[in-house]
Every structure is written in C-alpha cells, then in structure tokens.
Design a protein around this motif. Structure first.
Motif, PDB file in Angstrom:
ATOM      1  N   GLY A   1       0.786  -1.220   0.000  1.00 49.08           N
ATOM      2  CA  GLY A   1       0.000   0.000   0.000  1.00 49.08           C
ATOM      3  C   GLY A   1       0.814   1.265   0.000  1.00 49.08           C
ATOM      4  N   PHE A   2       2.151   1.155   0.146  1.00 51.11           N
ATOM      5  CA  PHE A   2       3.017   2.331   0.140  1.00 51.11           C
ATOM      6  C   PHE A   2       3.934   2.269  -1.076  1.00 51.11           C
ATOM      7  CE2 PHE A   2       1.690   2.005   4.499  1.00 51.11           C
ATOM      8  CZ  PHE A   2       1.518   3.320   4.898  1.00 51.11           C
ATOM      9  N   TYR A   3       4.150   3.407  -1.689  1.00 46.68           N
ATOM     10  CA  TYR A   3       4.985   3.451  -2.892  1.00 46.68           C
ATOM     11  C   TYR A   3       6.470   3.481  -2.535  1.00 46.68           C
ATOM     12  CZ  TYR A   3       6.557   4.691  -7.569  1.00 46.68           C
ATOM     13  OH  TYR A   3       7.175   4.686  -8.784  1.00 46.68           O
ATOM     14  N   ASP A   4       6.846   4.368  -1.636  1.00 43.30           N
ATOM     15  CA  ASP A   4       8.252   4.497  -1.270  1.00 43.30           C
ATOM     16  C   ASP A   4       8.654   3.390  -0.306  1.00 43.30           C
ATOM     17  OD1 ASP A   4       8.724   6.769  -2.792  1.00 43.30           O
ATOM     18  OD2 ASP A   4       7.999   8.096  -1.197  1.00 43.30           O
ATOM     19  N   PRO A   5       9.827   2.791  -0.493  1.00 41.71           N
ATOM     20  CA  PRO A   5      10.293   1.772   0.438  1.00 41.71           C
ATOM     21  C   PRO A   5      10.718   2.387   1.767  1.00 41.71           C
ATOM     22  CG  PRO A   5      12.002   2.244  -1.166  1.00 41.71           C
ATOM     23  CD  PRO A   5      10.788   3.017  -1.596  1.00 41.71           C
ATOM     24  N   VAL A   6      10.727   1.566   2.811  1.00 36.84           N
ATOM     25  CA  VAL A   6      11.190   2.004   4.126  1.00 36.84           C
ATOM     26  C   VAL A   6      12.684   1.713   4.206  1.00 36.84           C
ATOM     27  CG1 VAL A   6      10.947   1.734   6.607  1.00 36.84           C
ATOM     28  CG2 VAL A   6       8.931   1.526   5.134  1.00 36.84           C
ATOM     29  N   LEU A   7      13.500   2.743   4.126  1.00 35.53           N
ATOM     30  CA  LEU A   7      14.948   2.567   4.171  1.00 35.53           C
ATOM     31  C   LEU A   7      15.390   2.194   5.582  1.00 35.53           C
ATOM     32  CD1 LEU A   7      16.161   5.532   1.925  1.00 35.53           C
ATOM     33  CD2 LEU A   7      15.498   3.211   1.274  1.00 35.53           C
ATOM     34  N   GLN A   8      16.354   1.286   5.660  1.00 33.25           N
ATOM     35  CA  GLN A   8      16.838   0.793   6.943  1.00 33.25           C
ATOM     36  C   GLN A   8      18.365   0.764   6.934  1.00 33.25           C
ATOM     37  OE1 GLN A   8      14.298  -2.814   6.516  1.00 33.25           O
ATOM     38  NE2 GLN A   8      13.666  -2.375   8.620  1.00 33.25           N
ATOM     39  N   PRO A   9      19.015   1.868   7.335  1.00 33.26           N
ATOM     40  CA  PRO A   9      20.483   1.925   7.301  1.00 33.26           C
ATOM     41  C   PRO A   9      21.149   0.801   8.080  1.00 33.26           C
ATOM     42  CG  PRO A   9      19.567   4.108   7.667  1.00 33.26           C
ATOM     43  CD  PRO A   9      18.426   3.151   7.759  1.00 33.26           C
ATOM     44  N   GLU A  10      20.569   0.400   9.211  1.00 32.09           N
ATOM     45  CA  GLU A  10      21.185  -0.663  10.000  1.00 32.09           C
ATOM     46  C   GLU A  10      21.180  -1.980   9.235  1.00 32.09           C
ATOM     47  OE1 GLU A  10      23.247  -2.804  12.387  1.00 32.09           O
ATOM     48  OE2 GLU A  10      23.051  -0.634  12.634  1.00 32.09           O
ATOM     49  N   ARG A  11      20.107  -2.248   8.496  1.00 34.66           N
ATOM     50  CA  ARG A  11      20.087  -3.471   7.693  1.00 34.66           C
ATOM     51  C   ARG A  11      21.169  -3.419   6.623  1.00 34.66           C
ATOM     52  NH1 ARG A  11      14.843  -5.646   4.401  1.00 34.66           N
ATOM     53  NH2 ARG A  11      14.012  -5.834   6.539  1.00 34.66           N
ATOM     54  N   VAL A  12      21.336  -2.261   5.993  1.00 38.53           N
ATOM     55  CA  VAL A  12      22.375  -2.114   4.978  1.00 38.53           C
ATOM     56  C   VAL A  12      23.747  -2.369   5.591  1.00 38.53           C
ATOM     57  CG1 VAL A  12      23.502  -0.490   3.407  1.00 38.53           C
ATOM     58  CG2 VAL A  12      21.006  -0.531   3.572  1.00 38.53           C
ATOM     59  N   ARG A  13      24.009  -1.775   6.759  1.00 35.48           N
ATOM     60  CA  ARG A  13      25.306  -1.973   7.420  1.00 35.48           C
ATOM     61  C   ARG A  13      25.519  -3.436   7.769  1.00 35.48           C
ATOM     62  NH1 ARG A  13      23.701   2.928   9.980  1.00 35.48           N
ATOM     63  NH2 ARG A  13      23.020   1.812  11.847  1.00 35.48           N
ATOM     64  N   GLU A  14      24.461  -4.097   8.244  1.00 38.56           N
ATOM     65  CA  GLU A  14      24.580  -5.500   8.626  1.00 38.56           C
ATOM     66  C   GLU A  14      24.860  -6.378   7.408  1.00 38.56           C
ATOM     67  OE1 GLU A  14      23.731  -9.552   9.422  1.00 38.56           O
ATOM     68  OE2 GLU A  14      22.419  -8.315   8.183  1.00 38.56           O
ATOM     69  N   LEU A  15      24.188  -6.113   6.294  1.00 39.11           N
ATOM     70  CA  LEU A  15      24.449  -6.862   5.074  1.00 39.11           C
ATOM     71  C   LEU A  15      25.881  -6.655   4.593  1.00 39.11           C
ATOM     72  CD1 LEU A  15      21.152  -6.251   3.044  1.00 39.11           C
ATOM     73  CD2 LEU A  15      21.951  -8.440   3.939  1.00 39.11           C
ATOM     74  N   ALA A  16      26.356  -5.407   4.636  1.00 38.21           N
ATOM     75  CA  ALA A  16      27.717  -5.118   4.188  1.00 38.21           C
ATOM     76  C   ALA A  16      28.744  -5.816   5.077  1.00 38.21           C
ATOM     77  CB  ALA A  16      27.954  -3.610   4.173  1.00 38.21           C
TER      78      ALA A  16
END
Length: 451
Positions: A202-217
């Motif tokens: 129901g939402f167009y823009d994604p919910v950005l999650q910097p911590e998830r990005v850091r964890e993946l990296a």
C-alpha cells in the motif's frame, strides 16, 4: 543594492615546469605527508598553467561583503616525480608536469577544484614515468582498484507481472552481477532473498533501513550495497496472430472456430487445433535502483530506469531470464539495454567513492585486510587506516528521521603499507606503531606508489 562580479583569466603559456609541494608531517607519518605534498604540487601546477578568479562584492545598508575563489582552468593529469626530501617537520616533493591536457569547462572545474589533484595520483607509475588516469566527470574517480559490491534482492511491486518469466528475480541479480564484474570495476556478490529495505503493501516508497544495509555489508564483506524495486513489467495493447494447438503463453488467449470436429486421415491434424491468438503488443520495464554506502548505511543515490518494447513481449516458460532465448525477444533486447544503463548508473555513483577494505585480523603492527590481488591491491600500495564511530554516534538528518541519517564520523589513525598480497586478502604494516587497530576498522585508498 550594488552587486559586481569580476572574472579574471590568468592565462600562461602551457609548458612543462618543475613545481615544489610541501606538507606538514602529522599523524599519518611520512607516507601521508608525501601524498599531501604531491597534491599541493599538482594544485600549484594546475594554477600555474592558468587560473580563474571569481570575485563578487555585495553592498547593502552600508555593509560590504566580498567573496572570492581561485581555481584552475585546466586539470593536469600528467606528472613525473623528480625528488623528495624531509626538512624538519615538513615533507617536500618536486614534480615535473606535462600540460598536454584539454581545458576543463569552468562549471566542472569550479565544482571540483579543491580535489583536482586526486585524479592524478590515483594510479601507479614507474619511477621517471608519466602517471596518467582517464578523464572522468568526477575529479576523484578511481577504478584502479576493484570495489566490493553486494546486490541485494530486487523486489517486485506487482509479482503477477512476471508470471511468464522464469527465474526473473534471481536471474536479474545474476545478470547484473555478470555485467558489473565484466566492467572490471567491481567484485560483486549476491544475497539470497534478502532485500536492502522493506517495501510496505500500500506504500509506494520503500522504508529505508540503514542498520540493515550496514549488517548486510558486514556479513558479506562488501563496501557498497545495491538494491531495487521493479515497479512495472506490465504488458498492454493487443496484436492478433494464428495459434495452433496449445501454443498459448501466459498473458495470451486463443479463440478457436466453433465448428464440428473434423478428422482427417494420416498426419493432417484436426481443424479444431487452429485458432486466433490475441497477445499483448507492448510491455514496460521500470525499475528504481538504490545505491548505499555499506559502512554508514547512507543512501548515495536513487535512480529510475524505464523503457518499453513492442512486438514479441510475452515469454515462454523455457525462456529463462538472461538466457540467449530471452535476449532474442523484443522485450529481452530492451531489458538488456536497461541493465546496461543500470550498470553505467552504478558507475556514475561510485566513481567518486574511494576504495576501502575492512580489517579482518590484527597481529601487533600487522593488519590483514579483506582485499587482495583480485581487487588489484599490490605490494607497496599506501592506504590510510580509519575507524568509524559506533552506531550510537550516527549523524541524524535535520528532520530526525533515522532512515535518512547522514552517516557516522570517522577518525584517521595511521597510514599503512601493503607488504604481502594473496588473492583474497593482503597484509599491511602500520606506519605509526603506537596505534592499536581493531577488527572492523578499515583502510581506504590513499595513493599508489609512484616508484
């Protein structure tokens, strides 16, 4: 109110010249002071071959304010290191410049003047040779090292749109990985069903999650993370053709003649097998691509790539995404061009980002970094050692939204010199023995030795 703007062009005859540069010896020791001295000499050489001075004055209510800046009209990308020496707490270098360069447009030079020397020292050169790097829009662009990049799961906004494409999402990751690797700028990896952010229904823009990005990296050991959303794969329009038997694919429909079944002897099949097939005539491909910095989780850039194709746009289940059969269709040809543009877009974003690698092991004054010969790290390379502040020191955005944090501060600890290189790791020694590096600190490209 009075406003004046003065443009002065100080144009000198372009010729080779010996230029001296110097820098104070600080925490990074001689290697870092040497780099800064070369940068100082290159900037002076660029200004010597032609400088532009912009000045403006503004008078209002009797108060005068003035602005002034000086920047080169040419960015020199050739030099030869003649000699270097130390005097007290300063390090000196003498270089000879080669002015055979094209003038840089003023609007680009003004934007990049403070860092114009960085492009010059981005590659290695033997002693006495001229160091040259290809000109790019970004003055700091450097692909002399291959940067580690993680391709996260691309999410489908309307999954039903891809029902006719076999292995669309994992095939998309695989193809982007292949193209990024072929560019020779990256060492790409892929996640398995792990996205860099959430896409809320129901939402167009994604919910950005910097911590998830850091964890993946951290988990995949990469410097950058790329994720995306496939917004549209919809087919539309109609085109009519003949259909025989079960030759109807997902998204198509068949109309058969309503006549009694007629059977013939021998190999001739029933006329009831013949019909009219109605297929979509066009199809779109629309994707939003997000490029993140792995250390901070910050969004570097969001880009959209979109186009449409007409003709053969519905896929057979045998046409696996990225296969030759897929790329031979009209829709596949268009998608291939869009993937090439995505790779070029990633290049544009990361051209100005310095190469970095994490420390995976520490032994007294020796550190192990998770990048080796496959990343084009060489023995004798000089790098800078940094430590990123903890997640509690994230620099918040003005609006306080944690998903839009600006990153984390970092501290420069020392310079390091690479002494041993293996395919996937390298060993370096610290220039400052009093520093105690930790696993998780990282090294960043400073310069390659000009020896």
């Amino acid at each position: 109110m009075l406003k004046a703007c003065v443009l002065l062009l100080l144009a000198f005859h372009a010729c080779a010249a010996e230029i001296e540069g110097l820098s104070a010896i600080g925490v990074g020791g001689i290697p870092m002071a040497r780099q800064e001295a070369i940068q100082d000499a290159l900037m002076q050489a660029s200004l010597w071959n032609g400088a532009k001075v912009e000045a403006s004055s503004h008078v209002e209510n009797g108060r005068v304010s003035e602005l002034q800046r000086v920047y080169p009209v040419q960015t020199l990308d050739r030099y030869k290191l003649l000699r270097e020496w130390r005097e007290g707490s300063f390090y000196h270098v003498m270089i000879e410049t080669d002015p055979k360069t094209e003038p840089v447009p003023a609007e680009k030079t003004a934007a990049s003047a403070p860092a114009s020397a960085a492009n010059v020292i981005a590659g290695s050169a033997p002693q006495g040779a001229l160091a040259r790097q290809p000109a790019r829009e970004c003055a700091k662009s450097d692909f002399s090292y291959r940067k580690k990049l993680l391709l996260a799961h691309f999410q489908l906004q309307n999954p039903v749109d891809a029902n006719d494409i076999s292995h669309f999402q994992d095939g998309l990751q695989q193809e982007l990985s292949r193209m990024l690797s072929a560019s020779d700028h990256y060492l790409p990896q892929r996640t398995v069903n792990e996205a860099a952010f959430n896409l809320q229904p129901g939402f167009y823009d994604p919910v950005l999650q910097p911590e998830r990005v850091r964890e993946l990296a951290r988990r995949y050991g990469t410097q950058f993370v790329v994720g995306g959303v496939i917004r549209d794969l919809g087919a539309y329009g109609e085109q009519i053709g003949l259909a025989w038997g079960n030759d109807v694919r997902t998204g198509e429909r068949k109309i058969s003649p309503n006549i009694p079944m007629l059977k013939f002897n021998g190999w001739v099949p029933s006329l009831a097998e013949l019909g009219v097939k109605i297929s979509p005539s066009s199809r779109r491909f629309e994707a939003d691509v997000y490029v993140f910095d792995g250390a901070s989780g910050a969004l570097l850039k969001q880009q959209r790539f979109a186009d449409s194709a007409s003709g053969d746009v519905i896929q057979s289940r045998d046409n696996v995404f990225g296969s030759r059969r897929f790329y031979e269709t009209d829709f596949g040809k268009m998608v291939e061009k869009q993937l090439e543009q995505i790779v070029a877009g990633v290049d544009d974003v990361l051209a100005c980002q310095a190469f970095a690698a994490r420390i995976s092991r520490v032994e007294k004054d020796r550190i192990y970094i998770d990048a080796g010969s496959t990343a084009r790290v060489n023995k004798g390379d000089k790098l800078q050692l940094f430590r990123v502040s903890g997640p509690n020191q994230l620099v918040a955005a003005v609006n306080g939204d944690s998903s839009m944090s600006l990153g984390t501060p970092e501290s420069l600890l020392s310079a390091v010199t690479v002494t041993q290189v293996q395919p996937l790791f390298a060993i370096a020694i610290l220039e400052n023995g009093s520093i105690r590096p930790e696993v998780g600190d990282y090294v960043r490209f400073s310069m390659k030795e000009s020896r």
